[in-house]
Motif scaffolding. Structure first.
Motif, mmCIF file in Angstrom:
data_model
loop_
_atom_site.group_PDB
_atom_site.id
_atom_site.type_symbol
_atom_site.label_atom_id
_atom_site.label_comp_id
_atom_site.label_asym_id
_atom_site.label_seq_id
_atom_site.Cartn_x
_atom_site.Cartn_y
_atom_site.Cartn_z
ATOM 1 N N UNK A 114 65.057 55.047 -5.374
ATOM 2 C CA UNK A 114 66.094 56.066 -5.363
ATOM 3 C C UNK A 114 65.567 57.287 -4.364
ATOM 4 N N UNK A 115 64.266 57.346 -4.328
ATOM 5 C CA UNK A 115 63.782 58.396 -3.573
ATOM 6 C C UNK A 115 64.208 58.118 -1.922
ATOM 7 N N UNK A 116 63.955 56.865 -1.398
ATOM 8 C CA UNK A 116 64.374 56.644 -0.065
ATOM 9 C C UNK A 116 65.999 56.998 0.089
ATOM 10 N N UNK A 117 66.723 56.697 -0.934
ATOM 11 C CA UNK A 117 68.207 56.981 -0.760
ATOM 12 C C UNK A 117 68.418 58.483 -0.769
ATOM 13 N N UNK A 118 67.609 59.214 -1.287
ATOM 14 C CA UNK A 118 67.706 60.777 -1.560
ATOM 15 C C UNK A 118 67.190 61.302 -0.065
ATOM 16 N N UNK A 119 66.245 60.701 0.357
ATOM 17 C CA UNK A 119 65.460 61.152 1.659
ATOM 18 C C UNK A 119 64.022 61.174 1.419
ATOM 19 N N UNK A 120 63.280 62.357 1.135
ATOM 20 C CA UNK A 120 61.911 62.186 1.164
ATOM 21 C C UNK A 120 61.568 63.126 -0.139
ATOM 22 N N UNK A 121 61.985 62.984 -1.478
ATOM 23 C CA UNK A 121 61.679 63.921 -2.594
ATOM 24 C C UNK A 121 60.033 63.793 -2.870
ATOM 25 N N UNK A 122 59.564 62.518 -2.747
ATOM 26 C CA UNK A 122 58.434 62.253 -3.317
ATOM 27 C C UNK A 122 56.938 62.465 -2.503
ATOM 28 N N UNK A 200 73.955 61.783 -5.683
ATOM 29 C CA UNK A 200 74.444 63.005 -5.762
ATOM 30 C C UNK A 200 73.471 63.977 -5.779
ATOM 31 N N UNK A 201 73.799 64.988 -4.803
ATOM 32 C CA UNK A 201 72.607 66.174 -4.679
ATOM 33 C C UNK A 201 73.204 67.309 -5.484
ATOM 34 N N UNK A 202 72.510 68.082 -6.192
ATOM 35 C CA UNK A 202 72.700 69.262 -7.196
ATOM 36 C C UNK A 202 71.793 70.379 -7.114
ATOM 37 N N UNK A 203 71.774 71.040 -8.177
ATOM 38 C CA UNK A 203 70.618 71.966 -8.360
ATOM 39 C C UNK A 203 70.203 71.955 -9.856
ATOM 40 N N UNK A 204 69.063 72.373 -10.077
ATOM 41 C CA UNK A 204 68.380 72.387 -11.550
ATOM 42 C C UNK A 204 69.555 73.036 -12.451
ATOM 43 N N UNK A 226 63.535 71.244 -0.638
ATOM 44 C CA UNK A 226 64.788 71.707 0.036
ATOM 45 C C UNK A 226 65.444 70.533 0.400
ATOM 46 N N UNK A 227 66.845 70.960 0.685
ATOM 47 C CA UNK A 227 67.953 70.028 1.057
ATOM 48 C C UNK A 227 68.279 70.378 2.537
ATOM 49 N N UNK A 228 68.182 69.454 3.322
ATOM 50 C CA UNK A 228 68.462 69.522 4.842
ATOM 51 C C UNK A 228 69.047 68.320 5.428
ATOM 52 N N UNK A 229 70.457 68.616 6.047
ATOM 53 C CA UNK A 229 71.224 67.640 6.258
ATOM 54 C C UNK A 229 71.739 66.426 5.577
#
Length: 240
Positions: A114-122, A200-204, A226-229
């Motif tokens: 899941x982290x790889x799909x989202x980008x690099x959140x971990x 999906x990307x959202x906010x807290x 943060x969210x970038x691109x």
């Protein structure tokens, strides 16, 4: 004990594939057996539904004690909310002279996929918490959420919502909002690495308005995420 990865055959390690190919008997949750049907030709299988983990792991141990080569499969990694611990507990109940040898073969975990799909959140310290209260009292889970939120950990949530459990994810939102901003990024991934994959990307503040179920994994960013691109990033702290 074999981790088959999050679901896609391309995300199964060669070591895991070889272990299944060499096994005489493959044991697992019916849904996970369906994911590896192409590897099961000519093999005996023992499959059960949810809530029958002890029965199928006990059956696997007994088959191994009879001299069979048995692969007990878990999705993701068998040591991350998988069956590795249960099998080792069951084996330990027998005298050492008759215990079968147990090898744990890791797999790509759902949180990694899941982290790889989202980008690099971990990229920095994180906590992984399941909201299922079948084996852990909700009061304990709630305390863990509170401590992880207060410690500014990125928080990855397994089993975030089911037909029966609908309010707990709202409680997670409320607790975490006490410790970080409403605009903190949150990512939701459904069916990671499977044919129905969606993110999906959202906010807290707003993430519980997104579709969330038992096939979802939720990652709540820390105060620096943060969210970038279109990618969710938690900086490690490198000076750029």
């Amino acid at each position: 004990m074999v981790g088959i990865g999050p679901g896609s055959a391309s995300d199964m390690t060669p070591r895991a594939r070889k272990a299944i190919e060499c096994a005489e008997i493959v044991v697992g949750y019916d849904t996970y057996l369906d994911l590896i049907q192409d590897l099961l030709s000519g093999k005996a299988t023992i499959g059960t539904g949810m809530m029958q983990e002890i029965d199928r792991c006990q059956a696997a141990v007994e088959q191994a004690m009879d001299g069979k080569q048995v692969a007990v499969i878990s999705s993701g990694d068998p040591g991350v909310y998988g069956m590795a611990g249960l099998v080792l507990e069951l084996v330990s109940k027998y005298p050492a002279t008759v215990q079968p040898k147990v090898n744990v073969i890791p797999g790509i975990s759902a949180v990694s996929a899941a982290a790889a799909i989202l980008g690099a959140p971990l990229m920095h310290d994180f906590a992984v918490i399941s909201l299922s209260d079948l084996l852990t009292p909700w009061e304990v889970i709630e305390k863990r959420i509170e401590m992880a939120a207060a410690g500014d950990f990125v928080i990855a949530i397994y089993n975030p919502k089911s037909i029966r459990r609908t309010s707990q994810i709202e409680t997670v939102r409320e607790i975490t909002l006490k410790h970080r901003g409403a605009d903190t990024p949150v990512g939701i991934v459904h069916h990671a690495s499977r044919t129905r994959e969606h993110m999906a990307l959202s906010t807290l503040e707003n993430f519980t308005n997104e579709h969330i179920d038992m096939f979802s994994l939720v990652i709540i960013g820390n105060s620096q995420t943060y969210i970038a691109d279109g990618k969710m990033v938690t900086p490690r702290g490198y000076r750029l």
